[in-house]
Design a protein around this motif. Structure first.
Motif, PDB file in Angstrom:
ATOM      1  N   GLU A  19     -37.703  -2.920  74.783  1.00 48.40           N
ATOM      2  CA  GLU A  19     -38.047  -1.692  75.529  1.00 48.40           C
ATOM      3  C   GLU A  19     -37.120  -1.485  76.793  1.00 48.40           C
ATOM      4  N   HIS A  20     -36.584  -2.530  77.575  1.00 49.74           N
ATOM      5  CA  HIS A  20     -35.773  -2.288  78.655  1.00 49.74           C
ATOM      6  C   HIS A  20     -34.540  -2.001  78.084  1.00 49.74           C
ATOM      7  N   ARG A  35     -33.692  -0.165  75.334  1.00 43.62           N
ATOM      8  CA  ARG A  35     -33.684   0.935  74.974  1.00 43.62           C
ATOM      9  C   ARG A  35     -33.574   2.010  76.090  1.00 43.62           C
ATOM     10  N   ASN A  36     -34.370   1.694  77.179  1.00 48.07           N
ATOM     11  CA  ASN A  36     -34.368   2.966  78.216  1.00 48.07           C
ATOM     12  C   ASN A  36     -33.046   2.425  79.369  1.00 48.07           C
ATOM     13  N   PHE A  37     -32.269   1.462  78.943  1.00 48.53           N
ATOM     14  CA  PHE A  37     -31.045   1.263  79.760  1.00 48.53           C
ATOM     15  C   PHE A  37     -31.408   0.660  81.212  1.00 48.53           C
ATOM     16  N   LYS A  38     -32.716   0.191  81.297  1.00 52.05           N
ATOM     17  CA  LYS A  38     -32.807  -0.425  82.666  1.00 52.05           C
ATOM     18  C   LYS A  38     -32.293  -1.866  82.702  1.00 52.05           C
ATOM     19  N   THR A  49     -45.249   0.712  84.302  1.00 53.69           N
ATOM     20  CA  THR A  49     -45.059  -0.135  83.285  1.00 53.69           C
ATOM     21  C   THR A  49     -46.180  -0.410  82.416  1.00 53.69           C
ATOM     22  N   GLU A  75     -48.308   3.145  79.673  1.00 47.50           N
ATOM     23  CA  GLU A  75     -48.454   2.919  78.404  1.00 47.50           C
ATOM     24  C   GLU A  75     -49.602   3.393  78.120  1.00 47.50           C
ATOM     25  N   THR A  80     -49.192   4.590  74.038  1.00 47.05           N
ATOM     26  CA  THR A  80     -48.440   3.476  73.278  1.00 47.05           C
ATOM     27  C   THR A  80     -49.418   2.219  73.414  1.00 47.05           C
TER      28      THR A  80
END
Length: 260
Positions: A14-15, A17-20, A91, A95, A100
């Motif tokens: 997830e991190h 994909r969201n570029f964090k 976080t 969700e 989610t």
């Protein structure tokens, strides 16, 4: 803990994909690079754009590498902590709001594994980013200023890392308890506003998680008592554990409010 490995991989992906995993380290590295470079060239910058009268010579202080680390710490204490709060305030609450979490709750999953997976991945990302920032600053400090003892630098980073773990735990525990906006507001008050309060009237107490950043700089000082540092670190460790237990409890307690 059921599904712990799966949850860890889910959080990591997830991190990504969201570029964090990209922009958070980049911000810390940029701050780490700019601090020594800016302080080194500040006299020349002020001479060229400061519009000072001709012949006027302003005596600039002689900075040492240890001073630059302390100055960078001030940047991380505001900008870095603000980034942590804003990046991870949703976080858990996020969700629940977007539904989610429903896909997770219907599977065989324990809430300790759910909370701990998020806690570990976020801490890995935050601590890795901060360490990269400090390493980048250290590189330029060695070039532009003086050599700083490696043992002191690593002890300094380790002490400050405990503070960052505390900040992450506060944010995640509040995200498990409150909606995203409320979690952000309370987290900013606890981590940022209370720093100001501690700076103003903190002389009345010497043991506090909020003093860890100050005590981290003690590693660069000679013959400084570390007793308050160790006591503050111990108290912070206990508070982190209590916040984790609170976050696990609230994750389970608020599960019924998940959007379907």
């Amino acid at each position: 803990m059921a599904g712990f490995g799966v949850l860890l991989r889910k959080e990591w992906r997830e991190h990504i994909r969201n570029f964090k995993i990209l922009w958070i380290p980049l911000v810390f590295i940029i701050l780490g690079v700019l601090e020594p470079i800016t302080n080194h060239f500040l006299p020349e910058i002020m001479k060229s754009v400061g519009n000072m009268p001709e012949g006027m010579d302003f005596p600039w202080p002689e900075f040492r590498g240890e001073d630059i680390f302390a100055s960078l710490l001030g940047q991380y204490q505001f900008i870095g902590v603000l980034i942590i709060v804003l990046a991870f305030m949703g976080t858990i609450s996020g969700e629940r709001k977007n539904g989610t979490a429903t896909l997770l709750y219907v599977r065989p999953m324990s809430f300790p594994a759910y909370f701990l997976s998020k806690w570990l991945v976020v801490n890995a990302l935050v601590l890795g980013s901060a360490c990269l920032g400090f390493m980048a600053a250290w590189y330029y400090i060695e070039i532009l200023f003086n050599s700083v003892d490696a043992g002191s630098v690593f002890a300094f980073i380790a002490t400050y890392s405990l503070w960052l773990i505390f900040v992450v735990t506060v944010v995640l525990a509040l995200s498990a308890w409150l909606p995203t906006g409320g979690a952000a507001g309370v987290a900013i008050m606890i981590t940022l506003v209370y720093q100001i309060i501690d700076a103003l009237i903190g002389a009345y107490w010497m043991v506090s998680p909020w003093k860890l950043a100050t005590y981290a700089t003690y590693w660069f000082q000679v013959d400084t008592s570390m007793s308050n540092l160790w006591m503050s670190a111990s108290v912070t460790g206990v508070v982190i554990i209590l916040l984790m237990l609170f976050g696990i409890f609230m994750s389970k307690h608020k599960a019924a409010k998940t959007t379907v």
